[in-house]
Enzyme design. Structure first.
Site, PDB file in Angstrom:
ATOM      1  N   GLU A  16       0.553  17.775 -14.399  1.00  0.00           N
ATOM      2  CA  GLU A  16      -0.427  17.489 -13.356  1.00  0.00           C
ATOM      3  C   GLU A  16      -0.532  15.994 -13.059  1.00  0.00           C
ATOM      4  O   GLU A  16      -0.761  15.587 -11.918  1.00  0.00           O
ATOM      5  CB  GLU A  16      -1.816  18.002 -13.765  1.00  0.00           C
ATOM      6  CG  GLU A  16      -1.954  19.520 -13.797  1.00  0.00           C
ATOM      7  CD  GLU A  16      -1.583  20.123 -15.145  1.00  0.00           C
ATOM      8  OE1 GLU A  16      -0.810  19.503 -15.913  1.00  0.00           O
ATOM      9  OE2 GLU A  16      -2.055  21.236 -15.435  1.00  0.00           O
ATOM     10  N   GLY A 428      30.673   4.339 -14.831  1.00  0.00           N
ATOM     11  CA  GLY A 428      30.830   5.791 -14.926  1.00  0.00           C
ATOM     12  C   GLY A 428      30.223   6.572 -13.787  1.00  0.00           C
ATOM     13  O   GLY A 428      30.910   7.261 -13.056  1.00  0.00           O
ATOM     14  N   ASP A 595      29.955   6.018 -24.381  1.00  0.00           N
ATOM     15  CA  ASP A 595      28.763   5.194 -24.135  1.00  0.00           C
ATOM     16  C   ASP A 595      27.821   5.197 -25.325  1.00  0.00           C
ATOM     17  O   ASP A 595      27.527   6.256 -25.876  1.00  0.00           O
ATOM     18  CB  ASP A 595      27.992   5.747 -22.920  1.00  0.00           C
ATOM     19  CG  ASP A 595      28.755   5.574 -21.615  1.00  0.00           C
ATOM     20  OD1 ASP A 595      29.464   4.566 -21.478  1.00  0.00           O
ATOM     21  OD2 ASP A 595      28.622   6.448 -20.731  1.00  0.00           O
ATOM     22  N   HIS A 690      20.157  -2.865 -11.336  1.00  0.00           N
ATOM     23  CA  HIS A 690      18.785  -2.360 -11.324  1.00  0.00           C
ATOM     24  C   HIS A 690      18.057  -2.665 -10.024  1.00  0.00           C
ATOM     25  O   HIS A 690      16.936  -2.235  -9.822  1.00  0.00           O
ATOM     26  CB  HIS A 690      18.014  -2.915 -12.521  1.00  0.00           C
ATOM     27  CG  HIS A 690      18.653  -2.533 -13.820  1.00  0.00           C
ATOM     28  ND1 HIS A 690      19.606  -3.313 -14.432  1.00  0.00           N
ATOM     29  CD2 HIS A 690      18.532  -1.424 -14.585  1.00  0.00           C
ATOM     30  CE1 HIS A 690      20.022  -2.711 -15.539  1.00  0.00           C
ATOM     31  NE2 HIS A 690      19.392  -1.564 -15.643  1.00  0.00           N
ATOM     32  N   CYS A 722      25.822  -1.485 -15.308  1.00  0.00           N
ATOM     33  CA  CYS A 722      25.521  -0.145 -15.815  1.00  0.00           C
ATOM     34  C   CYS A 722      25.981   0.870 -14.778  1.00  0.00           C
ATOM     35  O   CYS A 722      26.558   0.489 -13.758  1.00  0.00           O
ATOM     36  CB  CYS A 722      24.005  -0.031 -16.076  1.00  0.00           C
ATOM     37  SG  CYS A 722      23.543   1.424 -17.048  1.00  0.00           S
TER      38      CYS A 722
HETATM   39  N1  GLN Z   1      28.329   6.320 -18.109  1.00  0.00           N
HETATM   40  C1  GLN Z   1      26.931   6.283 -17.882  1.00  0.00           C
HETATM   41  C2  GLN Z   1      26.662   6.032 -16.411  1.00  0.00           C
HETATM   42  O1  GLN Z   1      27.382   5.342 -15.807  1.00  0.00           O
HETATM   43  C3  GLN Z   1      26.254   5.207 -18.692  1.00  0.00           C
HETATM   44  C4  GLN Z   1      24.764   5.228 -18.512  1.00  0.00           C
HETATM   45  C5  GLN Z   1      24.026   4.255 -19.394  1.00  0.00           C
HETATM   46  O2  GLN Z   1      24.542   3.282 -19.853  1.00  0.00           O
HETATM   47  N2  GLN Z   1      22.772   4.484 -19.616  1.00  0.00           N
HETATM   48  O3  GLN Z   1      25.711   6.513 -15.845  1.00  0.00           O
HETATM   49 ZN    ZN Z   2      24.223   1.185 -19.105  1.00  0.00          ZN
END
Ligand code: GLN
Ligand code: ZN
Length: 753
Positions: A16, A428, A595, A690, A722
């Site tokens: 909720e 990835g 990873d 990010h 990332c």
């Molecule tokens: N291989 C993953 C991705 O690219 C790695 C994610 C991560 O590092 N949290 O989404």
């Molecule tokens: Zn990452």
């Protein structure tokens, strides 16, 4: 006080809180409606706890976002950039940012997966309480009281609050948040007096920072704070609660000589608390609130163990109360909602609601000195896989056995892969488009067949491969469209793991996760990723990386069985990965990435425990990755920039290439890794994924050149920070295009000199 808990989930059985906050953010409901949703949730929890028979009920454990943020607002530690805003707008701006005003930082709450909002303090921060009864802990106390329920308001303790805070940008170099302790304690003193005035009999001050290594100065600060609060003439009785580990003896000694009435100790994560207590001669004239029911994991309590802890404690304190080891915030709410779970697994579990029942039952049995009733039925035990155990035994300490040394591998891979210097790649995942998410939801709801879903994923993979070829990347990925989550995806395919339907746990704000439950020996019944990987590889002559989640991360983001050491469980996961890697290699996949974004996260809170952890963590990774030929290249990826304490372990993993978050720390890591003796390939993230911002070619070039000061071009990789799954396509394409251009430019320059 004989039975209590340190806190309860606030998200609601049907999530909720998420619905209400997201509706509010989207403008679908107003502030009054959001406040009402909050009040309903609080009332639900308090009445539930009362009806369960708990005799001390916590309050102020509710939050619209986070309890550290609530504390910052409570004591008016609001940075200037939010001061033009008010009320909930200000609150959520601090949590999430608004146009032109960035949010406060967010980071992990000790070694959990819960994230808190980091207070930002400076020498000019002046703590003070809001006027009247509007202070949140008082308001919620009175709200419960109006329902006829006496509660114990829970506050983040002043020491922990300051130790988790950071200095505001631009603060003088010598400034530390802890310098503000005395001023903060005065505000807590006023709050305690006001709470007493409102009728509160007890207050709980959470000081989990006391289970990590603390300096003499910090312990002195603790003593000063609680001596001052203890001396107040009008205040509720104080429970100082610690959790997530063993309290330092010096810190416990400080509380022992203060006037604090009760100390909460975690006997699940910190069984050594018993020895520490005994070494000080116990806590005479005080209550020990004994955390014997695990607040962080989903297993039923071991009644015999709880009973013997309790028996020892009776000789070490004036009174003993039965409690949870920490707040139940970290477990799902109700096991009864899980109708699809295997009964053998279910019989071993307790979620928040069931744990409250355990506390009450234990309290009754122990308090009355009656024999501890056996559980209704003995808990079933974990499934054993004899084949897995035998194979692990046989493999023993397999390192990178059978493979050549680092340089031999480097040469073999160079010959096999023929990659340029500064090879370009990604981590990835590619953006998870609305179509991809819809296909997965359709599959789950039965609106699309397995074949239809597979077809949609293949089309997506083909698109992602074509895009990467067009962009000119050197090492491609399939993009991970078929994965909802990097742990859950594998957990669903491995024996020994179960999934819940409603087992949501707050990760931060309105983001909740549903961690899988690792309950038995782990085995891989069949290949998990080979089909997707070979399909992707069949579309291109460039190498496509196989993509797996490492053993530590598979444990860190799950609820893991507690009937054997984590190290043993990690080896079982590693063996499954080892088999998967062998299958990928046999299918012609030449690069495999494992990873480990959670490697740092599981690092124990105390230094003396680091070595043992890193040894099994590294061992599991090597067990997973050591079965391949020299020419098969192993990558790993981690995403955080505070590497200091694990830098040697990164080297010990001995992956051929390690990609890491580095953009926000300006590539410093490359030199640090080299200085620590790391000789393999490095892919420092050259831009921050990010944010949707597209990095300029020059900026990426600059980062690459900086990295080249510490590593030779043949061992430097160019990649983002990332995975890209949370990004959208336009910015992703633009950023990767710039990355490829930058690598090309630097490559040309780099080979000239
Ligand atoms: N291989 C993953 C991705 O690219 C790695 C994610 C991560 O590092 N949290 O989404
Ligand atoms: Zn990452």
């Amino acid at each position: 006080m004989t039975t209590t808990i340190l806190g309860y989930p606030r998200i609601g059985v049907r999530r909720e809180l998420k619905v209400a906050t997201e509706d509010f953010w989207a403008g679908r409901i107003d502030a009054a409606a959001l406040e009402k949703a909050g009040a309903d949730l609080r009332r639900g929890v308090w009445t539930e706890l009362r009806d369960a028979g708990l005799d001390a009920i916590p309050s102020n454990t509710f939050s619209f976002y986070d309890q550290m943020l609530d504390t910052s607002v409570l004591v008016d530690a609001v940075p200037k950039r939010y001061r033009h805003l008010e009320g909930l707008d200000r609150y959520f701006a601090m949590a999430r940012g608004v146009q032109d005003v960035p949010a406060l930082e967010m980071t992990k709450w000790f070694d959990t997966n819960y994230h808190y909002i980091v207070p930002e303090l400076g020498p000019d921060t002046r703590f003070r309480l809001p006027a009247g009864a509007t202070a949140k802990p008082i308001a919620e106390y009175l709200e419960a009281k109006a329902l006829g329920i006496q509660t114990r308001p829970v506050l983040v303790g002043p020491l922990t609050y300051l130790l988790l805070a950071k200095s505001e940008p631009g603060a003088p170099a010598g400034f530390r948040p802890l310098d503000l302790l005395d001023g903060l304690v005065e505000v807590y003193a006023e709050l305690l007096e006001r709470l007493a005035g409102a009728g509160a009999q007890w207050v709980q001050l959470d000081e989990p920072a006391l289970v990590a290594d603390r300096t003499e100065e910090e312990v002195a600060a603790l003593a000063r704070a609680y001596t001052r609060l203890g001396e107040l003439t009008s205040r509720p009785r104080m429970l100082v609660a610690t959790y997530f580990g063993t309290m330092g003896a010096d810190a416990l000694r400080a509380l022992r000589s203060s006037r604090v009435e009760a100390v909460g100790l975690d006997f699940v994560a910190g069984p050594d608390n018993l020895d520490v207590l005994a070494s000080l001669g116990g806590l005479p004239r005080k209550t020990v609130v004994a955390g014997v029911v695990d607040g962080r994991n989903v297993w039923r309590v071991d009644r015999q163990r709880a009973k013997s802890t309790y028996a020892v404690l009776l000789g070490l304190a004036d009174q003993v109360a039965v409690s949870t080891s920490c707040s139940l915030l970290h477990v799902p709410i109700d096991l009864d909602a899980e109708t699809a779970l295997d009964p053998g697994v279910r019989g071993r579990l307790a979620f928040a609601r069931q744990k409250v029942g355990e506390v009450v039952a234990l309290g009754r049995a122990l308090g009355e000195d009656a024999p501890v009733p056996a559980a209704q039925a003995p808990a079933p035990s974990a499934g054993i896989d004899h084949e897995v155990r035998a194979r692990l035994e046989e493999l023993g300490d397999a390192g990178r056995a059978g493979c050549g040394d680092r340089e031999a591998r480097f040469a073999a891979q160079r010959a096999a892969l023929r990659l340029p210097d500064l090879a370009t790649t990604t981590i990835g995942s590619f953006p998870q488009t609305p179509e991809v998410r819809k296909a997965r939801a359709d599959l789950r709801a039965g609106r699309v067949s397995e074949d239809g879903y597979s077809q949609a994923m293949r089309e997506e993979i083909a698109r992602v491969i074509a895009l990467q070829e067009e962009l000119g990347l050197d090492v491609l990925v399939h993009g991970e469209p078929e994965r909802n989550d990097m742990v859950q995806y594998f957990a669903e395919q491995l024996d020994g793991y179960a999934a819940t339907e409603h087992g949501w746990v707050q990760s931060y704000g309105s983001r909740y996760v549903r961690p899988p439950i690792l309950h038995s020996d782990v085995a891989r019944p069949r290949p998990m990723t080979v089909e997707w990987a070979t399909y992707a590889q069949g579309l291109t002559s460039k190498p496509v990386k196989g993509m797996l989640t490492g053993p530590v991360t598979m444990l860190a983001w799950s609820f893991v069985r507690d009937d054997q050491p984590l190290a043993d469980t990690a080896r079982q996961v590693a063996l499954a990965l080892r088999d998967e890697i062998a299958d990928l290699e046999a299918a012609g996949i030449r690069i495999i990435q494992v990873d480990e974004p959670a490697l740092r996260e599981l690092l124990p809170l105390r230094k003396p425990d680091h070595a043992a952890y890193l040894e099994w963590a590294v061992g599991a990774f090597r067990l997973a990755t050591s079965g391949v030929a020299d020419a098969t290249q192993i990558h790993t990826h981690m995403c955080y920039s505070e590497f200091g304490e694990i830098i040697d372990a990164i080297g010990a993993l001995d992956a051929d290439v390690t990609s890491v978050e580095a953009a926000r720390s300006h590539m410093e890591l490359v030199a640090d890794l080299r200085a620590a003796g790391y000789q393999n390939g490095i892919g420092p993230g050259v831009y921050d994924i990010h944010s949707p911002r597209v990095p300029a070619v020059e900026e990426i070039e600059e980062n690459l050149r900086r990295a080249l000061q510490a590593v030779e071009p043949a061992k430097l990789w160019a990649n983002p920070d990332c995975g890209l799954k949370t990004r959208a396509y336009p910015e992703t394409e633009a950023a990767l295009r710039n990355l490829v251009t930058a690598a090309r430019r630097v490559r040309e320059g780099a080979t000239v000199h």
